[in-house]
Design an enzyme around this catalytic site. Structure first.
Site, mmCIF file in Angstrom:
data_model
loop_
_atom_site.group_PDB
_atom_site.id
_atom_site.type_symbol
_atom_site.label_atom_id
_atom_site.label_comp_id
_atom_site.label_asym_id
_atom_site.label_seq_id
_atom_site.Cartn_x
_atom_site.Cartn_y
_atom_site.Cartn_z
ATOM 1 N N ARG A 182 0.813 -1.217 0.000
ATOM 2 C CA ARG A 182 0.000 0.000 0.000
ATOM 3 C C ARG A 182 0.850 1.271 0.000
ATOM 4 O O ARG A 182 0.315 2.380 -0.032
ATOM 5 C CB ARG A 182 -0.920 -0.005 1.233
ATOM 6 C CG ARG A 182 -1.866 -1.178 1.312
ATOM 7 C CD ARG A 182 -2.520 -1.267 2.681
ATOM 8 N NE ARG A 182 -3.478 -0.207 2.901
ATOM 9 C CZ ARG A 182 -4.798 -0.371 2.901
ATOM 10 N NH1 ARG A 182 -5.306 -1.569 2.662
ATOM 11 N NH2 ARG A 182 -5.612 0.635 3.123
ATOM 12 N N TYR B 86 0.489 4.418 -2.415
ATOM 13 C CA TYR B 86 -0.553 5.398 -2.098
ATOM 14 C C TYR B 86 -0.237 6.130 -0.790
ATOM 15 O O TYR B 86 -0.229 7.361 -0.750
ATOM 16 C CB TYR B 86 -1.895 4.687 -1.995
ATOM 17 C CG TYR B 86 -3.078 5.610 -1.783
ATOM 18 C CD1 TYR B 86 -3.493 6.475 -2.796
ATOM 19 C CD2 TYR B 86 -3.795 5.600 -0.594
ATOM 20 C CE1 TYR B 86 -4.584 7.306 -2.620
ATOM 21 C CE2 TYR B 86 -4.890 6.427 -0.408
ATOM 22 C CZ TYR B 86 -5.283 7.278 -1.422
ATOM 23 O OH TYR B 86 -6.365 8.110 -1.231
ATOM 24 N N GLY C 266 2.975 8.083 -1.208
ATOM 25 C CA GLY C 266 2.747 9.088 -2.243
ATOM 26 C C GLY C 266 1.981 10.275 -1.691
ATOM 27 O O GLY C 266 2.311 11.442 -1.974
ATOM 28 N N ARG D 258 -13.744 -1.068 -2.540
ATOM 29 C CA ARG D 258 -13.789 -0.795 -1.105
ATOM 30 C C ARG D 258 -15.043 -1.384 -0.483
ATOM 31 O O ARG D 258 -15.951 -1.846 -1.170
ATOM 32 C CB ARG D 258 -13.686 0.713 -0.854
ATOM 33 C CG ARG D 258 -12.271 1.223 -1.036
ATOM 34 C CD ARG D 258 -12.162 2.723 -0.901
ATOM 35 N NE ARG D 258 -12.667 3.423 -2.081
ATOM 36 C CZ ARG D 258 -12.518 4.713 -2.282
ATOM 37 N NH1 ARG D 258 -11.886 5.456 -1.384
ATOM 38 N NH2 ARG D 258 -12.992 5.280 -3.383
ATOM 39 N N VAL E 292 -17.854 -0.419 1.126
ATOM 40 C CA VAL E 292 -19.227 -0.002 0.844
ATOM 41 C C VAL E 292 -19.655 -0.471 -0.541
ATOM 42 O O VAL E 292 -20.712 -1.091 -0.705
ATOM 43 C CB VAL E 292 -19.378 1.531 0.965
ATOM 44 C CG1 VAL E 292 -20.734 1.987 0.428
ATOM 45 C CG2 VAL E 292 -19.231 1.968 2.419
ATOM 46 N N GLY F 282 -13.920 -9.196 10.595
ATOM 47 C CA GLY F 282 -14.900 -8.138 10.453
ATOM 48 C C GLY F 282 -14.935 -7.197 11.641
ATOM 49 O O GLY F 282 -15.735 -6.259 11.681
ATOM 50 N N ARG G 181 -14.147 1.132 10.797
ATOM 51 C CA ARG G 181 -14.016 2.238 9.856
ATOM 52 C C ARG G 181 -15.050 3.300 10.228
ATOM 53 O O ARG G 181 -16.031 3.030 10.908
ATOM 54 C CB ARG G 181 -14.255 1.772 8.411
ATOM 55 C CG ARG G 181 -13.257 0.754 7.897
ATOM 56 C CD ARG G 181 -11.877 1.341 7.715
ATOM 57 N NE ARG G 181 -10.957 0.382 7.112
ATOM 58 C CZ ARG G 181 -10.195 -0.461 7.806
ATOM 59 N NH1 ARG G 181 -10.265 -0.489 9.139
ATOM 60 N NH2 ARG G 181 -9.370 -1.281 7.191
ATOM 61 N N PRO H 63 -5.527 -1.625 7.878
ATOM 62 C CA PRO H 63 -5.619 -1.037 9.215
ATOM 63 C C PRO H 63 -6.677 -1.721 10.075
ATOM 64 O O PRO H 63 -7.758 -2.070 9.596
ATOM 65 C CB PRO H 63 -6.007 0.427 8.929
ATOM 66 C CG PRO H 63 -5.620 0.662 7.514
ATOM 67 C CD PRO H 63 -5.791 -0.648 6.820
#
Length: 336
Positions: free
Chosen positions: A152, A155, A158, A196, A198, A217, A221, A283
């Site tokens: 990751r 991103y 960056g 993602r 959603v 799970g 978030r 995360p």
């Protein structure tokens, strides 16, 4: 400046939005046009789509330009919203070198354009700069826990480098900068294959497929509806003093499993939930501390998760119906 309702006031401006045909960018362009500005949307359509802004093309104050921000560009503008970047792991990991270049070189080009014309620039940064955090919720002063060589990193690093460029230009007086650290945002016009939670859950539920939850799970978030996020960005851009970084997101925290269960309920789907191994560097928890945004910008998310999910589901349902991939059976009504 913005008025009590969050609308920008004063003279009409010419505003450049890089990534303007993307999910967030298209909603931002819509808002800026409603506020009376001229808008130039730059996009290479690698993750954005002309369809997202097709309804804006009727306006004489809107221009859509196909362009890669990694190539120098120059427009006479008053403001720059730098949103150009793939934003989901599935998108930014498929070409990690290009992701890094877009975030670093693209930001440098946007800053150079702002410098030439005395424009102010807002950098769309991300909660990913905090990595897998050891501090919860994440305040702007937390420096993060990021793996610089992980999958990751293209991103995460960056975006961190982009923040550094914005602050250096700002400190040197070369271009006035603003940094918004954007947390998970959702709403209509998300790509069906965005990758993602959603979008994945909604598409799987509407297709009657199993909902894929990674890990147990229990990872958390915080989900911010697109209208609230755009409001925060405009308030930060037009604040006379606040530079940031400023967290923009919804501090209401839910587990990924709770999100999946709510989407099953709202879609009326018979889909069941299955579990898969957790991806690398995913995360464990993510929630913005938004005290700075509240105090400095008067920012407060207003759209509840259930309300926002319902609007997003309706948008996805229409898209899937158009593609012949979804039926109207089981369509719920939003309870109060």
């Amino acid at each position: 400046m913005v008025d009590a309702n969050g609308r920008s006031v004063g003279r009409s401006m010419r505003i450049l939005v890089t990534g303007g045909a993307g999910f967030v960018g298209s909603h931002l362009c819509e808002r800026l046009l409603a506020d009376g500005h001229e808008v130039i949307a730059l996009d290479d359509f690698s993750t954005g789509s002309p369809a997202n802004v097709a309804h804006l093309m009727r306006s004489r104050r809107f221009w859509l330009v196909e362009r890669d921000v990694a190539q120098p560009f120059d427009y006479e503008i008053d403001r720059v919203y730098n949103l150009a970047s793939p934003a989901s792991p599935a998108r930014y990991q498929c070409d990690p070198v290009r992701t890094t270049i877009t975030n670093v070189v693209g930001t440098l080009n946007a800053l150079s354009c702002a410098e030439r014309h005395g424009a102010r620039l807002l950098q769309a940064s991300t909660s990913e700069v905090y990595g897998d955090p050891e501090v919860h919720p994440q305040p702007e002063g937390y420096l993060g826990r990021v793996n610089p060589i992980g999958v990751r990193a293209c991103y995460d690093e960056g975006k961190r480098c982009a923040e550094s460029l914005v602050m250096d230009f700002h400190r040197q007086g070369r271009a006035s900068g603003r940094i918004a650290r954007i947390f998970n945002t959702y709403g209509p016009r998300m790509a069906l294959d965005d990758g993602r939670a959603v979008s994945n859950f909604i598409v799987q539920a509407l297709r009657g497929e199993e909902l894929t939850v990674y890990g147990s799970g229990s990872q958390t978030r915080s989900f911010c509806y697109i209208d609230d996020l755009v409001e925060g960005c405009v308030r930060l851009m037009e604040h006379p003093l606040e530079v940031g970084p400023v967290n923009l997101g919804n501090p209401v925290e839910v587990t990924v499993l709770e999100l999946a269960q709510e989407i099953v309920r709202l879609t009326g789907s018979a889909s069941r939930i299955v579990y898969r191994p957790l991806p690398e560097d995913d995360p464990r928890q993510r929630r913005p501390a938004i005290e700075l945004a509240r105090r400095s910008l008067g920012f407060e998310p207003r759209v509840a998760l259930r309300q926002g999910l319902y609007a997003t589901i309706q948008s996805f349902r229409a898209a899937l119906l158009g593609a012949g991939e979804c039926s109207r059976r089981g369509e719920p009504a939003l309870a109060s």
